[in-house]
Design an enzyme around this catalytic site. Structure first.
Site, PDB file in Angstrom:
ATOM      1  N   LYS A  11       0.885  -1.109  -0.119  1.00  0.00           N
ATOM      2  CA  LYS A  11       0.008   0.013  -0.074  1.00  0.00           C
ATOM      3  C   LYS A  11       0.769   1.287  -0.076  1.00  0.00           C
ATOM      4  O   LYS A  11       2.081   1.106   0.368  1.00  0.00           O
ATOM      5  CB  LYS A  11      -1.074  -0.191   1.322  1.00  0.00           C
ATOM      6  CG  LYS A  11      -2.029  -1.113   1.185  1.00  0.00           C
ATOM      7  CD  LYS A  11      -2.755  -1.037   2.267  1.00  0.00           C
ATOM      8  CE  LYS A  11      -4.019  -2.244   1.988  1.00  0.00           C
ATOM      9  NZ  LYS A  11      -5.123  -2.221   3.067  1.00  0.00           N
ATOM     10  N   ASN A 114      -2.227   0.463   6.797  1.00  0.00           N
ATOM     11  CA  ASN A 114      -1.833  -1.119   7.095  1.00  0.00           C
ATOM     12  C   ASN A 114      -0.639  -1.659   6.221  1.00  0.00           C
ATOM     13  O   ASN A 114      -0.599  -2.951   6.328  1.00  0.00           O
ATOM     14  CB  ASN A 114      -2.831  -1.655   7.974  1.00  0.00           C
ATOM     15  CG  ASN A 114      -3.777  -2.143   6.716  1.00  0.00           C
ATOM     16  OD1 ASN A 114      -3.584  -1.748   5.625  1.00  0.00           O
ATOM     17  ND2 ASN A 114      -4.838  -2.916   7.119  1.00  0.00           N
ATOM     18  N   HIS A 117      -2.042  -5.492   1.537  1.00  0.00           N
ATOM     19  CA  HIS A 117      -3.342  -6.110   1.309  1.00  0.00           C
ATOM     20  C   HIS A 117      -3.028  -7.438   0.728  1.00  0.00           C
ATOM     21  O   HIS A 117      -2.086  -7.690   0.268  1.00  0.00           O
ATOM     22  CB  HIS A 117      -4.131  -5.320   0.082  1.00  0.00           C
ATOM     23  CG  HIS A 117      -5.201  -6.127  -0.317  1.00  0.00           C
ATOM     24  ND1 HIS A 117      -6.278  -6.424   0.240  1.00  0.00           N
ATOM     25  CD2 HIS A 117      -5.380  -7.197  -1.417  1.00  0.00           C
ATOM     26  CE1 HIS A 117      -7.307  -7.392  -0.281  1.00  0.00           C
ATOM     27  NE2 HIS A 117      -6.635  -7.984  -1.585  1.00  0.00           N
TER      28      HIS A 117
HETATM   29  P1  RTP Z   1      -7.147  -5.941   3.166  1.00  0.00           P
HETATM   30  O1  RTP Z   1      -8.542  -6.227   2.495  1.00  0.00           O
HETATM   31  O2  RTP Z   1      -6.520  -4.327   2.512  1.00  0.00           O
HETATM   32  O3  RTP Z   1      -5.914  -6.922   2.826  1.00  0.00           O
HETATM   33  O4  RTP Z   1      -7.411  -5.993   4.707  1.00  0.00           O
HETATM   34  P2  RTP Z   1      -8.035  -6.780   5.595  1.00  0.00           P
HETATM   35  O5  RTP Z   1      -8.573  -7.984   4.939  1.00  0.00           O
HETATM   36  O6  RTP Z   1      -6.991  -7.267   6.788  1.00  0.00           O
HETATM   37  O7  RTP Z   1      -9.190  -6.036   6.252  1.00  0.00           O
HETATM   38  P3  RTP Z   1     -10.553  -5.737   5.616  1.00  0.00           P
HETATM   39  O8  RTP Z   1     -11.786  -5.985   6.492  1.00  0.00           O
HETATM   40  O9  RTP Z   1     -10.809  -6.374   4.203  1.00  0.00           O
HETATM   41  O10 RTP Z   1     -10.766  -4.366   5.149  1.00  0.00           O
HETATM   42  C1  RTP Z   1     -10.020  -3.542   4.549  1.00  0.00           C
HETATM   43  C2  RTP Z   1      -9.123  -2.396   4.795  1.00  0.00           C
HETATM   44  O11 RTP Z   1     -10.148  -1.403   5.304  1.00  0.00           O
HETATM   45  C3  RTP Z   1      -9.615  -0.716   6.382  1.00  0.00           C
HETATM   46  N1  RTP Z   1     -10.313  -0.871   7.759  1.00  0.00           N
HETATM   47  N2  RTP Z   1     -10.369  -0.109   8.561  1.00  0.00           N
HETATM   48  N3  RTP Z   1     -11.737   1.463  10.893  1.00  0.00           N
HETATM   49  C4  RTP Z   1     -12.035  -0.036  10.639  1.00  0.00           C
HETATM   50  O12 RTP Z   1     -12.469  -0.577  11.714  1.00  0.00           O
HETATM   51  C5  RTP Z   1     -11.584  -0.616   9.471  1.00  0.00           C
HETATM   52  N4  RTP Z   1     -11.629  -1.940   9.068  1.00  0.00           N
HETATM   53  C6  RTP Z   1     -10.944  -2.172   8.077  1.00  0.00           C
HETATM   54  C7  RTP Z   1      -8.138  -1.381   6.541  1.00  0.00           C
HETATM   55  O13 RTP Z   1      -7.201  -0.676   5.980  1.00  0.00           O
HETATM   56  C8  RTP Z   1      -8.278  -2.703   6.040  1.00  0.00           C
HETATM   57  O14 RTP Z   1      -6.903  -3.045   5.609  1.00  0.00           O
HETATM   58 MG    MG Z   2      -9.695  -7.563   3.170  1.00  0.00          MG
END
Ligand code: RTP
Ligand code: MG
Length: 141
Positions: A11, A114, A117
C-alpha cells in the site's frame, strides 16, 4: 496443501517508506514466488472497484482516499497455501493487534495505513488477480 495464487498489494504507506524489497524478502522467505508485478498509482475508480465489497462500510471513504494517496506495488504470489500463508505474513488488520514479526507489526502505522493487502479466500484471490493482471501477464515459475 494446494498450489495457490493470491493478490498482494504493498500500500502507499509502505511504498513511501521504501520497504518494497523488505516485504518481497518476507514473501520469498516463506516460499512465495512473484508471478506478476506492477507499480501503479490507482485511480479513484480503480480503488473503489477493488474494495467494492466494503462500499457500505463506514471506513470506505477513508480507505479509498488512502489507497489513491500514492503509488502501490501490486503482485500475484504463487505457492503452497499462498492465500493463508500471505495472510499469516501480513498479520492482523490493525497493526496494534498484529503478531510480532509480521509485516503489519513491523511496517504499518495504523488500521488505515496498514502496509499491505492480501486476498482472503480462493474466490476473491481469482477475482482480484484478474482485476489487475491479464492471463498473459502471469508468469508460471
Ligand atoms: P485488506 O483487505 O486491505 O487486505 O485488509 P484486511 O483483509 O485485513 O481487512 P478488511 O476487513 O478487508 O478491510 C479492508 C481495509 O479497510 C480498512 N479498515 N478499517 N476502521 C476500521 O474499522 C477498518 N476496518 C478495516 C483497513 O485498512 C483494511 O486493510
Ligand atoms: Mg480484506
Amino acid at each position: 496443501m494446494a498450489l495457490e495464487r493470491t493478490l498482494s498489494i504493498i500500500k502507499p504507506d509502505a511504498v513511501a517508506k521504501n520497504v518494497i524489497g523488505q516485504i518481497y524478502s518476507r514473501f520469498e522467505g516463506a516460499g512465495l514466488k512473484v508471478v506478476a508485478a506492477k507499480m501503479k498509482h490507482l485511480s479513484r475508480r480503480e480503488a473503489e472497484g477493488f474494495y467494492a465489497v466494503h462500499r457500505e462500510r463506514p471506513f470506505f471513504g477513508a480507505l479509498v482516499e488512502f489507497m489513491i494517496s500514492g503509488p502501490v506495488m501490486i503482485q500475484a504470489l504463487e505457492g503452497e497455501n499462498a492465500i493463508a500463508k500471505n495472510r499469516e505474513l501480513m498479520g492482523a488488520t490493525d497493526p496494534k493487534k498484529a503478531e510480532a514479526g509480521t509485516i503489519r507489526a513491523d511496517f504499518a502505522d495504523s488500521i488505515d495505513a496498514n502496509a499491505v493487502h492480501g486476498s482472503d479466500a480462493a474466490d476473491t484471490a481469482a477475482v482480484e488477480i484478474a482485476y489487475f493482471f491479464s492471463s498473459t501477464e502471469l508468469c508460471p515459475r
